[in-house]
Scaffold this motif. Structure first.
Motif, short mmCIF file in Angstrom:
data_model
loop_
_atom_site.label_atom_id
_atom_site.label_comp_id
_atom_site.label_asym_id
_atom_site.label_seq_id
_atom_site.Cartn_x
_atom_site.Cartn_y
_atom_site.Cartn_z
N MET A 1 56.52 -46.10 53.50
CA MET A 1 55.60 -45.09 54.01
C MET A 1 56.17 -44.31 55.19
N PHE A 2 57.15 -44.93 55.90
CA PHE A 2 57.64 -44.28 57.10
C PHE A 2 58.57 -43.11 56.80
N SER A 3 58.83 -42.84 55.51
CA SER A 3 59.66 -41.68 55.19
C SER A 3 58.82 -40.39 55.28
N TYR A 4 57.51 -40.52 55.20
CA TYR A 4 56.66 -39.31 55.24
C TYR A 4 56.48 -38.81 56.66
N ARG A 5 56.82 -37.55 56.90
CA ARG A 5 56.56 -36.92 58.20
C ARG A 5 55.78 -35.64 57.92
N HIS A 6 54.62 -35.51 58.52
CA HIS A 6 53.80 -34.33 58.20
C HIS A 6 54.44 -33.03 58.69
N GLY A 7 55.38 -33.15 59.62
CA GLY A 7 56.11 -31.96 60.10
C GLY A 7 56.73 -31.14 58.98
N PHE A 8 57.10 -31.78 57.89
CA PHE A 8 57.68 -31.05 56.75
C PHE A 8 56.62 -30.19 56.03
N HIS A 124 52.55 -44.27 62.09
CA HIS A 124 54.00 -44.02 62.14
C HIS A 124 54.54 -44.26 63.55
N PRO A 125 55.57 -45.11 63.68
CA PRO A 125 56.06 -45.44 65.03
C PRO A 125 56.68 -44.25 65.77
N THR A 126 57.10 -43.23 65.04
CA THR A 126 57.66 -42.05 65.72
C THR A 126 56.59 -41.00 65.97
N ASP A 127 55.71 -40.79 64.99
CA ASP A 127 54.68 -39.76 65.17
C ASP A 127 53.60 -40.19 66.17
N GLU A 176 52.01 -40.56 49.19
CA GLU A 176 53.38 -40.82 48.72
C GLU A 176 53.44 -42.27 48.25
N ASP A 177 52.63 -43.12 48.90
CA ASP A 177 52.46 -44.48 48.42
C ASP A 177 51.26 -44.42 47.47
N LYS A 178 51.50 -44.74 46.20
CA LYS A 178 50.43 -44.60 45.18
C LYS A 178 49.22 -45.47 45.51
#
Ligand code: SAM
Length: 288
Positions: A1-8, A124-127, A176-178
């Motif tokens: 799940m941590f591959s998803y970044r809403h910034g994109f 998300h640990p970065t967001d 993204e995670d079904k």
């Protein structure tokens, strides 16, 4: 799940539909003076820069907010779309250039009154630290805001039912995670048991995959079983075969009075501005 970044994806057509619906719900709910609990279970970073490497890589905002923003002086616009664009315009440092885009936490914050409470959750640990610092930079004294680094699906119940017995809950996972489809339904089942009169806004992608096509039917079944009114609004901007997400929807449980009428004015305008090669479509349905 941590591959998803809403910034994109910030400011894409799906954000436009979701954020316009959210603002309209807020405006309609604020017609009553009673305090509201505002909850964002999947908050994201809160504020986005459309010139950063995420947004410029995907260029998704070019099919969404950038197109709409260029039309901000058009007589075609409805009052709700104009209000949304004015909020965005207010965030810019240079008036002619759209650089900063507000996520749902900013829109909630912008609309909240002194008597409302705001609860934001992000896993998300970065967001999460970005969200925290974005909100802290705008938070006014005595505004009741909590930002949790947590799983929004499981933590939502901690805030339900709210003392004021009025709430607007946005549930906006990436799917993204079904398993998100299942988690949304499960979270709603638990939340409705605790608090059946809340307004729940659920965003979803319109895709041809089975789990996605079944999703609105599952939401409908849940609402019918719980005997709760619902409204579904979908917007398509391009054909299925085109690259990227071509359509999305919002499902609103206990839709505020007049939401349907407002979206009936807005969606044809959004479609006419955002559609590509005449392939746009929109629909608004509610329970019979
Ligand atoms: N609501 C935001 C907006 O409109 O500006 C966009 C949210 S984005 C579609 C989904 C966010 O949920 C991502 O930032 C992701 O890191 C976060 N996320 C994923 N799973 C989560 C979970 N179980 N609980 C809370 N946040 C989660």
């Amino acid at each position: 799940m941590f591959s998803y970044r809403h910034g994109f994806h910030a400011g894409n057509h799906a954000d436009v539909l979701k954020h316009l619906t959210l603002l309209t719900c807020l405006e309609l709910l604020h017609k009553k003076e009673t305090p509201l609990m505002l909850i964002d279970t999947h908050a994201g970073a809160g504020i986005y820069n459309l010139q950063d490497r995420f947004a410029t890589t995907s260029q998704e905002s070019e099919e969404g907010i950038l197109k709409l923003f260029q039309m901000r002086s058009s007589a075609l616009l409805t009052n709700s779309i104009r209000h949304y664009l004015q909020i965005i315009e207010g965030l810019q440092t240079q008036s002619n250039q759209l650089e900063i885009y507000p996520g749902s936490p900013y829109l909630f914050w912008q609309s909240m009154r002194s008597l409302d409470k705001l609860r934001l959750m992000e896993l998300h640990p970065t967001d999460f630290p970005v969200l925290k610092s974005n909100i802290e930079s705008i938070q006014r004294k005595r505004q009741d805001i909590k930002i949790d680094l947590t799983n929004g699906f499981t933590h939502l119940k901690a805030y339900l039912p709210p003392l004021s017995r009025r709430a607007l809950v946005l549930i906006d996972p990436s799917y993204e995670d079904k398993a998100d489809y299942h988690h949304v339904i499960q979270t709603l089942q638990e939340s409705i048991k605790r608090f059946s009169t809340g307004v729940y806004v659920i965003w979803y992608p319109v895709l041809s995959r089975l789990d996605a096509t079944e999703f609105p039917e599952r939401l409908k079944k849940l609402c019918n079983e719980c005997q709760l009114p619902w409204l579904k609004a979908e917007l398509r901007i391009k054909g299925h075969q085109e690259l990227g997400l071509s359509a999305s929807g919002v499902w609103v449980i206990n839709p505020p009075w007049k939401l349907k009428e407002s979206l009936e004015l807005d969606l044809p305008v959004l479609q006419s501005i955002l559609e590509i090669a005449g392939m746009g479509q929109h629909s608004i349905t509610n329970q019979e």
